[in-house]
Write an enzyme that holds these catalytic residues in place. Structure first.
Site, PDB file in Angstrom:
ATOM      1  N   HIS A 234       0.841  -1.206   0.000  1.00 23.21           N
ATOM      2  CA  HIS A 234       0.000   0.000   0.000  1.00 23.21           C
ATOM      3  C   HIS A 234       0.875   1.255   0.000  1.00 23.21           C
ATOM      4  CE1 HIS A 234      -2.909  -2.774   2.297  1.00 23.21           C
ATOM      5  NE2 HIS A 234      -3.586  -2.435   1.215  1.00 23.21           N
TER       6      HIS A 234
ATOM      7  N   GLN B 173      -9.286  -6.457 -10.931  1.00 22.48           N
ATOM      8  CA  GLN B 173      -9.814  -5.179 -10.436  1.00 22.48           C
ATOM      9  C   GLN B 173      -9.308  -4.012 -11.292  1.00 22.48           C
ATOM     10  OE1 GLN B 173     -10.242  -4.241  -6.102  1.00 22.48           O
ATOM     11  NE2 GLN B 173      -8.359  -3.102  -6.418  1.00 22.48           N
TER      12      GLN B 173
ATOM     13  N   GLY C  22      -3.044  -1.268  -7.421  1.00 23.97           N
ATOM     14  CA  GLY C  22      -1.976  -2.252  -7.523  1.00 23.97           C
ATOM     15  C   GLY C  22      -2.298  -3.347  -8.533  1.00 23.97           C
ATOM     16  N   GLN C  23      -1.250  -3.782  -9.233  1.00 20.25           N
ATOM     17  CA  GLN C  23      -1.411  -4.916 -10.159  1.00 20.25           C
ATOM     18  C   GLN C  23      -1.789  -6.192  -9.408  1.00 20.25           C
ATOM     19  OE1 GLN C  23       1.974  -6.051 -12.788  1.00 20.25           O
ATOM     20  NE2 GLN C  23       1.058  -8.093 -12.635  1.00 20.25           N
TER      21      GLN C  23
HETATM   22  P1  AMP Z   1      -6.577  -3.547  -0.450  1.00 19.91           P
HETATM   23  O1  AMP Z   1      -6.402  -2.759   0.815  1.00 19.91           O
HETATM   24  O2  AMP Z   1      -6.169  -4.971  -0.322  1.00 19.91           O
HETATM   25  O3  AMP Z   1      -7.931  -3.340  -1.078  1.00 19.91           O
HETATM   26  O4  AMP Z   1      -5.540  -2.926  -1.484  1.00 19.91           O
HETATM   27  C1  AMP Z   1      -5.528  -1.572  -1.776  1.00 19.91           C
HETATM   28  C2  AMP Z   1      -4.631  -1.341  -2.969  1.00 19.91           C
HETATM   29  O5  AMP Z   1      -3.322  -1.805  -2.687  1.00 19.91           O
HETATM   30  C3  AMP Z   1      -5.116  -2.096  -4.219  1.00 19.91           C
HETATM   31  O6  AMP Z   1      -4.942  -1.270  -5.364  1.00 19.91           O
HETATM   32  C4  AMP Z   1      -4.190  -3.287  -4.251  1.00 19.91           C
HETATM   33  O7  AMP Z   1      -4.008  -3.818  -5.545  1.00 19.91           O
HETATM   34  C5  AMP Z   1      -2.910  -2.691  -3.715  1.00 19.91           C
HETATM   35  N1  AMP Z   1      -2.033  -3.727  -3.168  1.00 19.91           N
HETATM   36  C6  AMP Z   1      -2.401  -4.766  -2.360  1.00 19.91           C
HETATM   37  N2  AMP Z   1      -1.339  -5.544  -2.120  1.00 19.91           N
HETATM   38  C7  AMP Z   1      -0.289  -5.020  -2.794  1.00 19.91           C
HETATM   39  C8  AMP Z   1       1.083  -5.386  -2.956  1.00 19.91           C
HETATM   40  N3  AMP Z   1       1.590  -6.468  -2.388  1.00 19.91           N
HETATM   41  N4  AMP Z   1       1.872  -4.605  -3.733  1.00 19.91           N
HETATM   42  C9  AMP Z   1       1.371  -3.486  -4.333  1.00 19.91           C
HETATM   43  N5  AMP Z   1       0.092  -3.098  -4.218  1.00 19.91           N
HETATM   44  C10 AMP Z   1      -0.732  -3.844  -3.464  1.00 19.91           C
END
Ligand code: AMP
Length: 293
Positions: free
Chosen positions: A37, A153, A147-148
């Site tokens: 994040h 998504q 994030g990829q």
């Molecule tokens: P989330 O809190 O899981 O909904 O993630 C929020 C954002 O962080 C989303 O755009 C995810 O794709 C991104 N994200 C989650 N895990 C990672 C990671 N390991 N590396 C980079 N971005 C991430």
């Protein structure tokens, strides 16, 4: 860093900032922030003047049998981490603020949501598209950083931006991983020690498939089998899917063609914890698809 809980106030601040000519970036998250994040927030700060990190565990993207109640939360540390990473504003509405009583509107992106996460988690992407549209409306961003890690998504948000005519640039940031390859995720904290060890097999399966493709493999089912074989090394892993597909459309032809951009997608349970991961690659040019037969 200012913390905002109300949509109205968020929009007023964003509109006032915009009127000065500054660029706004939003980084939507569900909190329990980790380095992944924070890398998105860093990226947002490079690209924009005012970074809004949203922190909202969105009930609409969890099915009744999923882990909404148990989803990890830690507002105290999240707000410190977001500020240290360069966030100017933390937008932290509660569920009633986002979905007032009587709220019945949803945003549904069709097509790209029909398979993989969309098929395994019915309603999930309606929840995602709805909350992302609402977050865009509240934060008025010029840039959105996602994030990829959540590959499908990204495709959904791309469609949403295009179809609803948002004037927003989507930036896709790479997946941050632990040293053994496990993609960082808020859910990793639920893994038992044994499952934590097995969890690196997801990354290794993606690597195996990538290597097979680099060596000339174009048959989709064989590529899928390569991933399954690696994942089966741990009896405790329950594969939800491990599939190669065309990166832009998620179509699954029997044989890929030279130059095709491919996404390798994995979802698997380790105990009760469901993890997803993915990798992008390209079918090498200069090899005949007939060689794959
Ligand atoms: P989330 O809190 O899981 O909904 O993630 C929020 C954002 O962080 C989303 O755009 C995810 O794709 C991104 N994200 C989650 N895990 C990672 C990671 N390991 N590396 C980079 N971005 C991430």
């Amino acid at each position: 860093m200012v913390v905002i809980n109300s949509i109205k106030e968020m929009r007023q601040i964003a509109a006032a900032y915009k009127s000065t000519g500054g660029k706004i970036a939003v980084v939507p998250t569900m909190g329990f922030l980790h380095q992944g994040h924070l890398s998105l927030i860093n990226k947002a700060k490079e690209e924009a003047d005012f970074v809004i990190t949203s922190l909202f565990v969105n009930p609409r993207q969890f099915a009744p049998n999923e882990d909404y109640d148990k989803y990890p939360r830690n507002m105290g540390s999240d707000s410190e981490l977001a500020a240290a990473a360069g966030s100017d504003c933390l937008f932290n509405p509660n569920a009633l603020e986002m979905y007032a009583i009587g709220n019945t509107t949803k945003v549904a992106v069709e097509g790209i949501t029909a398979k993989f996460e969309g098929a395994k988690r019915p309603g999930h992407f309606d929840g995602v598209a709805t909350v992302v549209a609402k977050l865009f409306n509240a934060t008025l961003p010029d840039i959105a950083v996602f994030g990829q890690k959540d590959y499908q998504q990204i495709l959904v948000v791309k469609r949403l931006i295009e179809d609803l005519n948002y004037d927003i640039e989507l930036i896709v940031a790479p997946t941050l991983r632990q040293a053994d390859g496990l993609a960082m995720s808020s859910r990793n904290k639920y893994l038992s020690d044994t499952d934590r060890q097995s969890s690196s097999l997801l990354f290794l399966a993606l690597e195996d498939a990538r290597k097979a493709i680099a060596a000339g493999m174009m048959q989709r089912k064989v590529i899928n089998a390569v991933m399954h074989k690696r994942l089966r090394q741990a009896a405790s892993i329950k594969i939800d899917y491990a599939c190669a597909a065309l990166a832009n459309s998620l179509h699954e032809p029997d044989i890929f063609l030279p130059g095709d951009d491919i996404v390798l997608l994995i979802a698997a349970y380790l105990g009760k914890t469901r993890l997803i991961d993915n990798a992008l690659t390209t079918i090498p040019k200069g090899k005949s698809p007939l060689a794959a037969l």
